[in-house]
Scaffold this motif. Sequence first.
Motif, PDB file in Angstrom:
ATOM      1  N   UNK A  54       0.810  -1.198   0.000  1.00  0.00           N
ATOM      2  CA  UNK A  54       0.000   0.000   0.000  1.00  0.00           C
ATOM      3  C   UNK A  54       0.850   1.257   0.000  1.00  0.00           C
ATOM      4  N   UNK A  55       0.172   2.398   0.195  1.00  0.00           N
ATOM      5  CA  UNK A  55       0.817   3.714   0.227  1.00  0.00           C
ATOM      6  C   UNK A  55       1.529   4.033  -1.080  1.00  0.00           C
ATOM      7  N   UNK A  56       0.910   3.645  -2.173  1.00  0.00           N
ATOM      8  CA  UNK A  56       1.456   3.954  -3.496  1.00  0.00           C
ATOM      9  C   UNK A  56       0.884   5.270  -4.003  1.00  0.00           C
ATOM     10  N   UNK A  57       1.659   5.943  -4.844  1.00  0.00           N
ATOM     11  CA  UNK A  57       1.143   7.089  -5.578  1.00  0.00           C
ATOM     12  C   UNK A  57       1.179   6.746  -7.054  1.00  0.00           C
ATOM     13  N   UNK A  58      -0.002   6.712  -7.669  1.00  0.00           N
ATOM     14  CA  UNK A  58      -0.159   6.333  -9.068  1.00  0.00           C
ATOM     15  C   UNK A  58      -0.713   7.552  -9.787  1.00  0.00           C
ATOM     16  N   UNK A  59       0.126   8.218 -10.579  1.00  0.00           N
ATOM     17  CA  UNK A  59      -0.284   9.523 -11.092  1.00  0.00           C
ATOM     18  C   UNK A  59       0.146   9.737 -12.535  1.00  0.00           C
ATOM     19  N   UNK A  60      -0.723  10.446 -13.272  1.00  0.00           N
ATOM     20  CA  UNK A  60      -0.401  10.944 -14.619  1.00  0.00           C
ATOM     21  C   UNK A  60      -0.019   9.833 -15.599  1.00  0.00           C
ATOM     22  N   UNK A  61      -0.687   8.702 -15.495  1.00  0.00           N
ATOM     23  CA  UNK A  61      -0.432   7.587 -16.396  1.00  0.00           C
ATOM     24  C   UNK A  61      -1.551   7.445 -17.427  1.00  0.00           C
ATOM     25  N   UNK A  62      -1.211   6.824 -18.544  1.00  0.00           N
ATOM     26  CA  UNK A  62      -2.195   6.419 -19.550  1.00  0.00           C
ATOM     27  C   UNK A  62      -2.320   4.908 -19.462  1.00  0.00           C
ATOM     28  N   UNK A  63      -3.496   4.427 -19.050  1.00  0.00           N
ATOM     29  CA  UNK A  63      -3.728   3.001 -18.838  1.00  0.00           C
ATOM     30  C   UNK A  63      -4.757   2.516 -19.848  1.00  0.00           C
ATOM     31  N   UNK A  64      -4.333   1.633 -20.758  1.00  0.00           N
ATOM     32  CA  UNK A  64      -5.169   1.217 -21.886  1.00  0.00           C
ATOM     33  C   UNK A  64      -5.164  -0.306 -22.035  1.00  0.00           C
ATOM     34  N   UNK A  65      -5.824  -1.033 -21.168  1.00  0.00           N
ATOM     35  CA  UNK A  65      -5.899  -2.483 -21.339  1.00  0.00           C
ATOM     36  C   UNK A  65      -6.858  -2.854 -22.468  1.00  0.00           C
ATOM     37  N   UNK A  66      -6.539  -3.879 -23.216  1.00  0.00           N
ATOM     38  CA  UNK A  66      -7.473  -4.426 -24.204  1.00  0.00           C
ATOM     39  C   UNK A  66      -7.045  -5.840 -24.546  1.00  0.00           C
ATOM     40  N   UNK A  67      -7.933  -6.588 -25.194  1.00  0.00           N
ATOM     41  CA  UNK A  67      -7.677  -8.012 -25.425  1.00  0.00           C
ATOM     42  C   UNK A  67      -7.149  -8.240 -26.837  1.00  0.00           C
ATOM     43  N   UNK A  68      -7.964  -8.065 -27.844  1.00  0.00           N
ATOM     44  CA  UNK A  68      -7.598  -8.343 -29.231  1.00  0.00           C
ATOM     45  C   UNK A  68      -7.065  -9.774 -29.384  1.00  0.00           C
ATOM     46  N   UNK A  69      -6.374 -10.016 -30.505  1.00  0.00           N
ATOM     47  CA  UNK A  69      -5.868 -11.362 -30.781  1.00  0.00           C
ATOM     48  C   UNK A  69      -4.719 -11.682 -29.835  1.00  0.00           C
ATOM     49  N   UNK A  89      -4.863  11.936 -11.446  1.00  0.00           N
ATOM     50  CA  UNK A  89      -4.508  12.483 -12.755  1.00  0.00           C
ATOM     51  C   UNK A  89      -4.260  11.473 -13.847  1.00  0.00           C
ATOM     52  N   UNK A  90      -4.799  10.263 -13.724  1.00  0.00           N
ATOM     53  CA  UNK A  90      -4.604   9.225 -14.730  1.00  0.00           C
ATOM     54  C   UNK A  90      -5.721   9.240 -15.770  1.00  0.00           C
ATOM     55  N   UNK A  91      -5.428   8.693 -16.929  1.00  0.00           N
ATOM     56  CA  UNK A  91      -6.431   8.499 -17.969  1.00  0.00           C
ATOM     57  C   UNK A  91      -6.600   7.000 -18.184  1.00  0.00           C
ATOM     58  N   UNK A  92      -7.826   6.522 -17.991  1.00  0.00           N
ATOM     59  CA  UNK A  92      -8.151   5.107 -18.160  1.00  0.00           C
ATOM     60  C   UNK A  92      -8.965   4.944 -19.438  1.00  0.00           C
ATOM     61  N   UNK A  93      -8.429   4.220 -20.396  1.00  0.00           N
ATOM     62  CA  UNK A  93      -9.149   3.916 -21.631  1.00  0.00           C
ATOM     63  C   UNK A  93      -9.474   2.420 -21.580  1.00  0.00           C
ATOM     64  N   UNK A  95      -9.631  10.495 -15.445  1.00  0.00           N
ATOM     65  CA  UNK A  95     -10.625  10.352 -16.499  1.00  0.00           C
ATOM     66  C   UNK A  95     -10.774   8.874 -16.841  1.00  0.00           C
ATOM     67  N   UNK A  96     -12.016   8.424 -16.945  1.00  0.00           N
ATOM     68  CA  UNK A  96     -12.307   7.037 -17.317  1.00  0.00           C
ATOM     69  C   UNK A  96     -13.191   7.071 -18.556  1.00  0.00           C
ATOM     70  N   UNK A  97     -12.730   6.452 -19.636  1.00  0.00           N
ATOM     71  CA  UNK A  97     -13.380   6.571 -20.941  1.00  0.00           C
ATOM     72  C   UNK A  97     -13.773   5.207 -21.511  1.00  0.00           C
ATOM     73  N   UNK A  98     -14.524   5.243 -22.602  1.00  0.00           N
ATOM     74  CA  UNK A  98     -14.963   4.100 -23.418  1.00  0.00           C
ATOM     75  C   UNK A  98     -16.043   3.246 -22.760  1.00  0.00           C
ATOM     76  N   UNK A  99     -16.678   3.740 -21.681  1.00  0.00           N
ATOM     77  CA  UNK A  99     -17.836   3.064 -21.086  1.00  0.00           C
ATOM     78  C   UNK A  99     -17.561   1.643 -20.610  1.00  0.00           C
ATOM     79  N   UNK A 100     -16.606   1.459 -19.729  1.00  0.00           N
ATOM     80  CA  UNK A 100     -16.454   0.125 -19.127  1.00  0.00           C
ATOM     81  C   UNK A 100     -17.707  -0.238 -18.330  1.00  0.00           C
TER      82      UNK A 100
END
Length: 558
Positions: free
Chosen positions: A333-348, A377-381, A482-487
């Motif tokens: 614990x006690x992590x700072x997770x900031x200003x990242x672009x997080x884009x998980x996806x499956x595809x092939x 301050x992260x962006x979740x796609x 920001x959380x985008x793409x309607x998870x």
Amino acid sequence: MDKFIILFLLLHLNGFGQKTTSESKQTLNQKDLQRKYSDKNKRVNNFTPILNMNELRMGNADTAEVVYINDGTKSGIFRYNDKNTRSKDDSSMVIVVGKRRYEREYLSIKPEFFGANANDDKDDGPSIQKALNIATERGLKVVFSEGTYITSITLVPKIVVPGPVFAYRLTLEGAGSGLTKIKAIHEQDILRMIKGQKSFTGRESNVLIKDLELDGNAKAAHCINANHIANFKIIDCKLTGATQSNLKIGEGISENFGIDIIRCYSGGKSVNEGHNNAGVELINCRYTYIDRLTTDGSKFGIYMDGSDKGFITNCHLEGSKVAAIRITGTGGGEHKISNNMLMPYVQYEPSAKFDGELFGLKIDGSKGGGSANIIYGNIFIVPDSASLPIKTSLAKASKTLRANPNLIISGNLSSAKGYLIGYDILTNKALIQTTSGQFREGEGITQSTTGGVATIGKIFQSSSKGIMISGSSDSNIISNNQIRLNPTIGIDLSSNNNIVSNNIIEASTGVSKNGDFAILVGNIINSKNSIALKNMGGKIELNANQFNGKVIGLPDTK
């Protein structure tokens, strides 16, 4: 008259009419120097002979204290050491001439000193290992040339401080960004440092790896595997092709401190285009700093177990098959997770790492711990559930059946169509991307071109979440994301005492809360299926939020 004669004689004695020193200096090329000192009876005073190793062994340097060896990649300056009476001639660091021993002068060690060649297809592993041995013994760095080195062995630096500390001293440096590669042709680790003491952890270590590409070549288990280590820095490196994880630090009950991962890239593709388990795997690591890491693929971009007080910032984590960041384990614990672009996806992904749920960030406190994190301050796609494949198992599958997005599968009863984007033959786990209709449990499927057939087992509908925090992972601040793409769910809070503020969320369900207490303030939530907030239990405080959708569970609102 006598005065003129005296003046003439004085001028003559002082060099009148002679050439200046610069004019009279002669330049000797290599052949001239070799010719000048080929006579062993001539004593060397003011010149440095230029010889190859065999010429030095023949005695062509006479009694010269210093010799320049011009011998391909083994070239360098060697100096006579009258105190060295025991070292053997290794054609690398020491050359023996009778009873005289010439030692290489150096500020760094090159694998080429020991016979490596970065521009051929021969095995350089033993040469690199010799360079590591010398460098760690003498506190020097190993400098690699431009090109690709091949290794058939695991490279293991020596421990230079004895127990109970067991510390490493190691600096590895490539020729520049993208210029030097070490490629494995074996199934172990490329670089391994795991000999530390469990109780005292190697806190005195100093490890720096810079400007190198380590290629697991879909063979090596890890590009780098370290344990019980501290003061570890990896900068401007590229790690690809390992079968388990590209960078692994920690194992079981261990302690690791001061881990810096800066401006690195990790590629998750491994055997037969399948993906490995993690780009970066950290077990029981404290004070980790990860900055500008880029990951592409892998089951997890970053996987942390039992780790605490870490910084993850300015990273681009894309294509993770389960979670861009997964934090779990006892303690931590006690992590700072900031200003990242997080884009998980499956595809092939033929090895079928996707397990039915997809996360931008998952913090699992079910084992205890993982509290007091700042997520800022992260962006979740994160894609919606409709775009994800269904997870199932296949029975009675023919050997010709395989994962391939270009091979259509059809349901024999439902007439649904799609393709296998993942299929693990050993476990019969399959991922089916539906393109039309809806497959049924128990129906047969047929694959085009291959003629492969199978029977579909139980079907698990997939879901996706931007952020999930559960178990004992309490007291977190989730702000300005920001959380985008309607998870399926934007933020899933199944822990206690969290603050959610100033986020912009687009999700089927904006925030789902199932803990003792939470504060939501200043959030903008756009709900695809009209549920902006779902309070499943406990108290909640709301202030200055904009909800475009229903708020469920207000009777429990404080």
